[in-house]
Design an enzyme around this catalytic site. Structure first.
Site, PDB file in Angstrom:
ATOM      1  NE  ARG A 145      -3.893   0.546   1.830  1.00 53.61           N
ATOM      2  CZ  ARG A 145      -5.133   0.603   2.311  1.00 53.61           C
ATOM      3  NH1 ARG A 145      -5.394   1.293   3.400  1.00 53.61           N
ATOM      4  NH2 ARG A 145      -6.117  -0.029   1.698  1.00 53.61           N
TER       5      ARG A 145
ATOM      6  CG  HIS B  54      -8.203   0.024  -3.161  1.00 47.12           C
ATOM      7  ND1 HIS B  54      -7.460  -1.111  -2.890  1.00 47.12           N
ATOM      8  CD2 HIS B  54      -8.831   0.346  -2.001  1.00 47.12           C
ATOM      9  CE1 HIS B  54      -7.641  -1.450  -1.620  1.00 47.12           C
ATOM     10  NE2 HIS B  54      -8.461  -0.587  -1.063  1.00 47.12           N
TER      11      HIS B  54
ATOM     12  CD  GLN C 233     -12.984  -1.692  -1.376  1.00 46.86           C
ATOM     13  OE1 GLN C 233     -12.255  -1.601  -0.410  1.00 46.86           O
ATOM     14  NE2 GLN C 233     -14.223  -2.175  -1.293  1.00 46.86           N
TER      15      GLN C 233
ATOM     16  CG  ASP D  68     -13.511   6.474  -1.320  1.00 49.78           C
ATOM     17  OD1 ASP D  68     -13.570   6.282  -0.084  1.00 49.78           O
ATOM     18  OD2 ASP D  68     -12.439   6.482  -1.957  1.00 49.78           O
TER      19      ASP D  68
ATOM     20  CB  CYS E 143     -13.998   1.339  -0.507  1.00 56.88           C
ATOM     21  SG  CYS E 143     -13.497   3.059  -0.287  1.00 56.88           S
TER      22      CYS E 143
ATOM     23  NE  ARG F 177     -10.591  -5.131  -0.145  1.00 55.19           N
ATOM     24  CZ  ARG F 177      -9.810  -4.177   0.399  1.00 55.19           C
ATOM     25  NH1 ARG F 177     -10.345  -3.207   1.078  1.00 55.19           N
ATOM     26  NH2 ARG F 177      -8.498  -4.179   0.200  1.00 55.19           N
TER      27      ARG F 177
HETATM   28  N1   CP Z   1     -11.315  -0.138   1.960  1.00 58.72           N
HETATM   29  C1   CP Z   1     -10.064  -0.248   2.440  1.00 58.72           C
HETATM   30  O1   CP Z   1      -9.098  -0.445   1.706  1.00 58.72           O
HETATM   31  O2   CP Z   1      -9.984  -0.141   3.788  1.00 58.72           O
HETATM   32  P1   CP Z   1      -8.627   0.005   4.646  1.00 58.72           P
HETATM   33  O3   CP Z   1      -8.030   1.351   4.268  1.00 58.72           O
HETATM   34  O4   CP Z   1      -9.070  -0.043   6.057  1.00 58.72           O
HETATM   35  O5   CP Z   1      -7.708  -1.110   4.279  1.00 58.72           O
HETATM   36  N1  NVA Z   2      -9.872   6.844  -1.615  1.00 62.73           N
HETATM   37  C1  NVA Z   2      -9.549   6.360  -0.295  1.00 62.73           C
HETATM   38  C2  NVA Z   2      -9.796   4.884  -0.216  1.00 62.73           C
HETATM   39  C3  NVA Z   2      -9.560   4.295   1.155  1.00 62.73           C
HETATM   40  C4  NVA Z   2      -9.753   2.803   1.171  1.00 62.73           C
HETATM   41  C5  NVA Z   2      -8.114   6.702   0.047  1.00 62.73           C
HETATM   42  O1  NVA Z   2      -7.243   6.546  -0.811  1.00 62.73           O
HETATM   43  O2  NVA Z   2      -7.867   7.135   1.177  1.00 62.73           O
END
Ligand code: CP
Ligand code: NVA
Length: 304
Positions: free
Chosen positions: A99, A126, A129, A221, A261, A289
């Site tokens: 990540r 992502h 997701q 989101d 998400c 997930r």
């Molecule tokens: N939706 C998602 O990726 O959640 P987290 O940021 O908690 O992993």
């Molecule tokens: N768009 C959000 C998604 C979190 C799962 C971010 O990048 O923070």
């Protein structure tokens, strides 16, 4: 499947459908020894609840082992260059789940290792997701054909992956976002190229009501993604007319499902009423997930 999963565009339509079918299968029968003696390193530059937990537990359910390296731990690109971190980690782990902020960090990792690299969220996409979301939509609607998805709010990593997925599967996706926050041009171009083959419809509007008309799915989101905290005040103003509330839902199909998400910000991009309504499938979505990512892991190792 390719060696890595960095983008939804790394998958073709059949691969997406196979992953979802396998995820359904794994959901029914979660404990397997498929990845016994395989190891996963989770390298995270940003916080996480769902992604970290579902990958760690998923790997465990498949008989493998996972270790987590937090943002503070290795200082990716700061304490040590990405290419060095990658070439060290690959000596221990069979798959790197990362990540990161920049998508280029993932492509650099991919270049420096023959081991699998999985995008666990970057500023651009992502994909994990969205695979879970497609499974959720299939479970709720019984099909992935002929559906209209309305995405309301910021055109971000979630939007990018969802638009690419819709374009691969031939769905209708309508994105409602304000000026200055519309779809990334490269993503739009890639999605239009996909749509040329699949007859997907990619619609952009600044009016949330236009987007949700006849929608089967409404997705939103956060307006402030991780790393954008300094823009909070201006973003709250830019997106103030893009809240998903019960009034907006009333313009969609009566059996519309609401997706997010998570994490969600009640009172900003969505109301508590929508989150808690009969339309909301957010926790089913979160659970998926686990199943979708396990399918990704099984397929990655299967094809090597
Ligand atoms: N939706 C998602 O990726 O959640 P987290 O940021 O908690 O992993
Ligand atoms: N768009 C959000 C998604 C979190 C799962 C971010 O990048 O923070």
């Amino acid at each position: 499947m390719k060696k890595d999963l960095l983008s939804i565009n790394d998958l073709n339509k059949d691969e997406i459908l196979e992953l979802i079918a396998l995820a359904q299968d794994l959901k029914k029968d979660p404990w397997r020894e498929t990845l016994k003696h395989k190891t996963m390193a989770l390298i995270f530059e940003k916080p996480s609840l769902r992604t970290r937990t579902s990958f760690e537990i998923g790997m465990h359910q498949l008989g493998g082992e996972a270790i987590y390296l937090s943002p503070a731990e290795i200082g990716l690109g700061k304490r040590e260059p990405v290419k060095d971190v990658t070439r060290v980690i690959e000596r221990f782990a069979d798959v790197i789940v990362a990540r990161v902020f920049a998508h280029e960090t993932l492509t650099e990792m991919s270049k420096y290792t023959n081991k699998h690299v999985v995008n666990a969220l970057c500023n651009k996409e992502h994909p994990c997701q969205i695979l879970a979301d497609l499974l959720t939509i299939l479970e709720c609607k019984g099909t992935l054909q002929g559906l209209k998805i309305a995405y309301i709010g910021d055109s971000n990593n979630i939007t990018n992956s969802m638009v690419l997925a819709a374009s691969k599967l031939g769905l209708h996706i309508a994105v409602a976002s304000p000026k200055g926050h519309t779809l990334d041009e490269n993503i739009l171009r890639a999605a239009q190229e996909n749509a040329f083959h699949t007859f997907a419809v990619i619609e952009q509007t600044s009016d949330p009501k236009v987007a949700v008309k006849d929608a089967d799915v409404i997705y939103t989101d956060t307006w402030i993604s991780m790393g954008e905290e300094a823009e909070r005040e201006e973003r709250l103003i830019a997106f103030k007319d893009y809240q998903v509330n019960m009034e907006l839902l009333s313009h969609a199909k009566s059996d519309v499902i609401f997706m997010h998400c998570l994490p969600a910000h009640r009172g900003e991009e969505v109301t508590d009423e929508v989150m808690e309504s009969k339309h909301s499938v957010i926790f089913q979505e979160a659970e998926n997930r686990l199943h979708a990512q396990k399918a990704v892991l099984v397929k990655l190792f299967e094809e090597k």
